[in-house]
Enzyme design. Structure first.
Site, PDB file in Angstrom:
ATOM      1  N   HIS A  50      14.038  39.463  84.409  1.00  0.00           N
ATOM      2  CA  HIS A  50      14.553  40.359  85.437  1.00  0.00           C
ATOM      3  C   HIS A  50      14.302  41.790  84.995  1.00  0.00           C
ATOM      4  CE1 HIS A  50      18.030  43.005  86.768  1.00  0.00           C
ATOM      5  NE2 HIS A  50      17.381  42.759  87.886  1.00  0.00           N
ATOM      6  N   SER A  51      13.729  42.612  85.873  1.00  0.00           N
ATOM      7  CA  SER A  51      13.538  44.039  85.619  1.00  0.00           C
ATOM      8  C   SER A  51      12.766  44.233  84.313  1.00  0.00           C
ATOM      9  CB  SER A  51      14.899  44.734  85.613  1.00  0.00           C
ATOM     10  OG  SER A  51      14.769  46.121  85.788  1.00  0.00           O
ATOM     11  N   LEU A  52      13.350  44.880  83.312  1.00  0.00           N
ATOM     12  CA  LEU A  52      12.663  45.051  82.034  1.00  0.00           C
ATOM     13  C   LEU A  52      12.140  43.717  81.511  1.00  0.00           C
ATOM     14  CD1 LEU A  52      11.839  46.425  79.377  1.00  0.00           C
ATOM     15  CD2 LEU A  52      14.243  46.223  78.635  1.00  0.00           C
ATOM     16  N   GLY A  62      11.219  41.120  83.177  1.00  0.00           N
ATOM     17  CA  GLY A  62      10.045  40.736  83.938  1.00  0.00           C
ATOM     18  C   GLY A  62       8.818  41.522  83.502  1.00  0.00           C
ATOM     19  N   ALA A  63       9.021  42.818  83.204  1.00  0.00           N
ATOM     20  CA  ALA A  63       7.918  43.645  82.725  1.00  0.00           C
ATOM     21  C   ALA A  63       7.411  43.141  81.376  1.00  0.00           C
ATOM     22  CB  ALA A  63       8.370  45.100  82.604  1.00  0.00           C
TER      23      ALA A  63
END
Length: 327
Positions: A127-129, A131-132
């Protein structure tokens, strides 16, 4: 083959609470610690320890608890290892003098975990970071990732480098301030006040119940020697200035073009606002050309859709993990 799907899951004008998603499969969990040169990386292992898990990574300044409401809704036979990134949750902070370059450090961290367990090919979820980081690892090791799930991010968010250059000096000074802040000046709160502080900071992305889930790992009693009563946040204050190593849109796309694996990208609507409006569609388009398969969903929800309303995305995530041959 790539697939683009836009879903309208508006629930007859009614919001669906996280409590509605609390009825899921009863799953065993186990706290684990992975040794690293600066201490330990903590994690929460969902399901059988006899099966290689999906590696799951949370967002900036969150922790592994971010998946506490989604994991019970996923297929029981799929194991998941949710990690507290360095400086977050129950994981060790970096030593003094070290900066957090969060979009780069995470690649090495995932590699350490893979080598520690001796895995040859992995599946990721973030999620968010987180996912990155899944995106970056899949670009760095394109033949060693089966697939990854990205929740409300396409890759590292593209930053205007002129703005980054203008803020660099202030970031350095803040970093040095946080590094030398004595424990006696660390903020300390009552439980209710701490929850209120976090709820306000997330500005509508999470609800009260979600904050309480995150804070099970996100805060701890004040140390006895501090002569304070109450709680402090367990994350490293230096994480507040951890965005110095951000990428340009060109860099993000260059990495996207290296990704070969299957990708599930779930974008929450309205979700998180990105300052570069070309960022999301450009990165998705680049991955479409290189990935084995790209599935893209737009689903109504906040940036923390997986935590606040996990039932809205659980089927999409379950289907993807099953199709990606996660045993």
């Amino acid at each position: 083959m790539s697939e683009i799907a836009v879903q309208d899951l508006t629930l007859n004008g009614c919001s669906s609470s996280a409590a509605d998603a609390s009825v899921g499969i009863s799953r065993t969990t186990e706290e684990i610690q992975i040794p690293v040169p600066w201490g330990i990386v903590a994690g929460k292992w969902w399901g059988s320890r006899q099966k290689q898990p999906v590696l799951a990574f949370h967002g900036w300044q969150d922790n592994a608890g971010t998946f506490d409401r989604l994991c019970p809704l996923l297929p029981e036979h799929i194991s998941i290892l949710a990690i507290d990134l360095p400086g977050h949750g129950k994981s060790s902070h970096y030593p003094k003098g070290m900066h957090y370059y969060i979009f780069w450090d995470g690649i090495s961290l995932i590699r350490r975990i893979v080598k520690y367990f001796g895995w040859s090919k992995i599946t990721l979820m973030g999620h968010s970071l987180g996912g990155a980081l899944s995106f970056m690892y899949a670009a760095a090791f394109p033949d060693q990732v089966e697939g990854f799930v990205c929740i409300d991010i396409a890759g590292p968010p593209a930053r205007d480098h002129r703005k980054q250059a203008a803020s660099l000096g202030d970031c350095i000074d803040k970093f040095l301030y946080y590094e030398t802040l004595p424990e006696s000046k660390m903020p300390c709160y009552s439980y209710d006040d701490a929850i209120d502080v976090v709820l306000a900071a997330y500005d509508g992305s999470v609800d009260l119940q979600s904050v309480e889930v995150l804070m099970q790992r996100g805060m701890a009693p004040a140390p006895a020697h501090s002569n304070k009563e109450g709680y402090h946040f367990s994350r490293d204050l230096r994480l507040k200035v951890a965005l110095m190593g951000m990428l340009s849109l060109e860099q993000v796309i260059a990495h996207a073009e290296r990704i070969k694996c299957k990708v599930l990208n779930i974008r929450a609507i309205p979700g998180l606002h990105f300052e570069n409006q070309e960022y999301y569609p450009s990165v998705i388009e680049a991955m479409k050309k290189s990935s084995a398969r790209l599935i893209y969903h737009e689903i109504p929800g906040t940036h923390h859709i997986h935590l606040v309303t996990p039932e809205r995305i659980s089927q999409q995530v379950s289907n993807f993990l099953l199709e990606t041959n996660v045993s």
